[in-house]
Enzyme design. Structure first.
Site, PDB file in Angstrom:
ATOM      1  N   LYS A  77       0.832  -1.224   0.000  1.00 21.92           N
ATOM      2  CA  LYS A  77       0.000   0.000   0.000  1.00 21.92           C
ATOM      3  C   LYS A  77       0.853   1.255   0.000  1.00 21.92           C
ATOM      4  O   LYS A  77       0.680   2.144  -0.828  1.00 21.92           O
ATOM      5  CB  LYS A  77      -0.906  -0.012   1.229  1.00 21.92           C
ATOM      6  CG  LYS A  77      -1.457   1.347   1.638  1.00 21.92           C
ATOM      7  CD  LYS A  77      -2.270   1.256   2.920  1.00 21.92           C
ATOM      8  CE  LYS A  77      -2.557   2.572   3.583  1.00 21.92           C
ATOM      9  NZ  LYS A  77      -1.488   3.140   4.394  1.00 21.92           N
ATOM     10  N   ASN A  78       1.783   1.328   0.948  1.00 24.45           N
ATOM     11  CA  ASN A  78       2.502   2.600   1.106  1.00 24.45           C
ATOM     12  C   ASN A  78       3.513   2.854  -0.009  1.00 24.45           C
ATOM     13  O   ASN A  78       3.846   4.004  -0.280  1.00 24.45           O
ATOM     14  CB  ASN A  78       3.143   2.677   2.497  1.00 24.45           C
ATOM     15  CG  ASN A  78       2.072   2.928   3.561  1.00 24.45           C
ATOM     16  OD1 ASN A  78       0.946   3.300   3.237  1.00 24.45           O
ATOM     17  ND2 ASN A  78       2.418   2.701   4.813  1.00 24.45           N
ATOM     18  N   ARG A 124      -3.898   9.887   3.186  1.00 27.19           N
ATOM     19  CA  ARG A 124      -2.587  10.436   3.508  1.00 27.19           C
ATOM     20  C   ARG A 124      -1.728  10.584   2.248  1.00 27.19           C
ATOM     21  O   ARG A 124      -0.980  11.539   2.077  1.00 27.19           O
ATOM     22  CB  ARG A 124      -1.895   9.472   4.479  1.00 27.19           C
ATOM     23  CG  ARG A 124      -0.601   9.951   5.042  1.00 27.19           C
ATOM     24  CD  ARG A 124      -0.841  10.960   6.120  1.00 27.19           C
ATOM     25  NE  ARG A 124       0.380  11.580   6.601  1.00 27.19           N
ATOM     26  CZ  ARG A 124       0.379  12.719   7.260  1.00 27.19           C
ATOM     27  NH1 ARG A 124      -0.741  13.352   7.523  1.00 27.19           N
ATOM     28  NH2 ARG A 124       1.502  13.236   7.673  1.00 27.19           N
ATOM     29  N   ASP A 141      -4.819   7.721   8.758  1.00 27.30           N
ATOM     30  CA  ASP A 141      -5.173   7.268  10.093  1.00 27.30           C
ATOM     31  C   ASP A 141      -5.155   8.377  11.123  1.00 27.30           C
ATOM     32  O   ASP A 141      -4.265   9.213  11.139  1.00 27.30           O
ATOM     33  CB  ASP A 141      -4.160   6.212  10.528  1.00 27.30           C
ATOM     34  CG  ASP A 141      -4.685   4.821  10.257  1.00 27.30           C
ATOM     35  OD1 ASP A 141      -5.896   4.705  10.001  1.00 27.30           O
ATOM     36  OD2 ASP A 141      -3.891   3.880  10.314  1.00 27.30           O
ATOM     37  N   ASP A 147       3.932   0.495  11.911  1.00 23.89           N
ATOM     38  CA  ASP A 147       2.691  -0.073  11.374  1.00 23.89           C
ATOM     39  C   ASP A 147       2.489  -1.523  11.790  1.00 23.89           C
ATOM     40  O   ASP A 147       1.418  -2.087  11.575  1.00 23.89           O
ATOM     41  CB  ASP A 147       2.667   0.052   9.840  1.00 23.89           C
ATOM     42  CG  ASP A 147       2.705   1.509   9.399  1.00 23.89           C
ATOM     43  OD1 ASP A 147       2.501   2.393  10.252  1.00 23.89           O
ATOM     44  OD2 ASP A 147       2.953   1.763   8.214  1.00 23.89           O
ATOM     45  N   MET A 189       6.440   6.817  17.796  1.00 24.49           N
ATOM     46  CA  MET A 189       6.114   7.831  16.777  1.00 24.49           C
ATOM     47  C   MET A 189       4.727   8.438  16.930  1.00 24.49           C
ATOM     48  O   MET A 189       4.544   9.626  16.730  1.00 24.49           O
ATOM     49  CB  MET A 189       6.222   7.216  15.389  1.00 24.49           C
ATOM     50  CG  MET A 189       7.644   6.899  14.994  1.00 24.49           C
ATOM     51  SD  MET A 189       7.727   6.607  13.244  1.00 24.49           S
ATOM     52  CE  MET A 189       9.293   5.773  13.141  1.00 24.49           C
TER      53      MET A 189
END
Ligand code: UD1
Ligand code: PEP
Length: 435
Positions: A23-24, A98, A122, A320, A342
């Protein structure tokens, strides 16, 4: 698509599962197609909400999109409708994910202007964009922010290469600045750059398009600007967060699972972090084999102190996957401190696990101590709401291991990042359905 999963847990699963494209990575790579007027063909694009939304946004910019087959698309940004970026529609659509933030770099580089509503993603704590704008400003852009509309603007007659020391190794920030710098005049050096595999993939793809980036994989990137980029082909890596999730799923449900084609060399510390929880896993070719295990025992540090698993920018452990580590720890033998450095709102989902019978002390928003139950007392099925994409998947794994029926609501959060998850889980024996 309906909004909840009904799960009957406590079943052992077995078989093979193949991770989706990342995904990212997809969010970075899709934005990069805006950097050239030539065709860019991309393979292994996951069919998930966030990615499909970004493809729709590209179409709204008048990028030509052809679907060649499953996960295989060709993009051509030769007649970009730049006006769309200032439209009401973009203010609404850009705010939905995002990844839209990475439209800024390519637009600024190619058109000398870029705009963005505060991007979505998110709700896991503050997610500032300062690093992105610091980089653009250092390359010569003027920046303004309309507080009332939460709208960011950038303008630059030209971008000029520079030494940029990032105040933090932001993943999307680095991707954005790299995409602006490839078309800037002269040499840019980005120090404290994020260096995770997806960013390496972006840099490699940009080099195939004619960019000149060196230092890929390190935290010092050197970019010699070029006048123009051309088309290329690119294939997305498998999603490392999915891979970690399936390792956790196998352990929690005592299942024998093979995760296919994981690209082992790009998984960094992920396999060993699961091993520290006592989970056996084996590299077989490019697959991960996880045997069925009745229980798993958490390792201690050398000095005998309790294991801490914390996140850090790559090559540290990805934030994640911490929700998955946390849920897996609930059934380990031994205790683990989970430290989410984070993000400040990513651990609150533990109250749902506590409702299911897990032994967890939330010490503060960043830290939770998990006292594992050694698979002696199973979690109990319940009804819960998925708060974010990764917590959602962690709860899904908890529900698959739990005794009885669970319902997970707000599964849009899960569908945002996991392709056809219910169908793929059914294929390895899970009792899950959409209601
Ligand atoms: C679309 C996308 O790719 N999203 C990922 C991306 O988000 P994203 O690029 O938004 O995340 P950033 O890397 O910018 O930073 C994440 C958070 O960590 C903090 N921070 C970051 C670096 C650092 O050295 N110290 C520090 O405290 C930041 O202030 C921020 O709150 O990277 C995150 C961190 O891997 C992942 O969780 C997200 O899934
Ligand atoms: C936080 C995440 O996603 P996003 O950055 O898209 O919100 C994630 O992928 O875990």
């Amino acid at each position: 698509m309906s909004g909840a999963f009904e799960i009957r847990g406590g079943k052992r699963l077995s078989g093979e599962i193949t991770p989706q494209g990342a995904k990212n990575e997809a969010l970075q790579i899709l934005c990069a197609v805006l950097l050239t007027e030539d065709e860019v063909r991309i393979n292994n694009i996951p069919d998930i909400k966030d990615v499909n939304k970004l493809i729709e946004i590209l179409q709204d910019f008048n990028v030509k999109v052809i679907k060649n087959g499953k996960g295989d698309y060709t993009f051509k940004a030769d007649e970009v409708n730049f006006d769309y970026i200032k439209s009401k529609e973009f203010k609404k659509d850009g705010a939905k994910l995002r990844g839209s933030v990475m439209i800024l770099g390519p637009m600024l580089a190619r058109f000398g202007e870029a705009y963005l509503p505060t991007p979505g993603g998110d709700k896991i704590g503050r997610r500032r964009l300062d690093t992105h704008f610091q980089g653009f400003v250092e390359l010569g852009a003027e920046f303004s922010y309309d507080e009332e509309e939460a709208f960011y603007s950038l303008r630059a007659k030209e971008l000029n290469g520079k030494f940029i020391l990032l105040e933090e190794a932001s993943v999307t920030g680095t991707a954005n600045i790299v995409m602006a710098a490839v078309l800037a005049k002269g040499k840019t050096r980005i120090y404290n750059a994020a260096c995770e595999p997806y960013l390496q993939q972006l840099c490699k793809m940009l080099n195939r398009m004619g960019a000149n980036i060196s230092g890929i994989g390190s935290n010092l990137l050197t970019i010699e600007g070029v006048d123009k980029l051309h088309g290329t082909e690119h294939t997305m890596l498998p999603d490392m967060v999915e891979i970690g999730s399936w390792i956790g799923l196998a352990a929690m449900t005592k299942s024998e699972i093979t995760i296919k084609n994981v690209n082992w060399n790009q998984l960094g510390v992920i396999p060993n972090t699961f091993r520290k929880l006592g989970i056996e896993l084996e590299q077989r070719g490019d697959d991960i084999y996880i045997p069925s295990q009745e229980n798993y025992k958490v390792q201690k540090f050398i000095d005998g102190s309790i294991l801490t698993v914390s996140d850090a920018p790559w090559p540290g452990f990805t934030p994640d996957l911490l929700s998955i580590i946390l849920v897996v720890a609930t059934q380990a033998k031994g205790s683990v401190l989970i430290h989410q450095k984070m993000f400040e709102s990513r651990l609150f989902f533990v109250d749902k696990l506590i409702d299911m019978g897990a032994q967890i002390i939330l010490c503060d928003p960043h830290r939770a101590t998990v006292i594992g139950m050694n698979q002696e007392t199973p979690l109990r099925g319940t009804t819960m709401i998925s708060p974010d994409i990764r917590a959602g998947n962690a709860l899904l794994i908890a529900a698959l291991s739990a005794e009885g029926k669970s319902v997970i609501q707000n599964i849009e959060q899960i569908d945002r990042g996991y392709e056809n998850i219910d169908e793929r889980l059914r294929a390895i024996g899970a009792d899950i359905r959409r209601i």
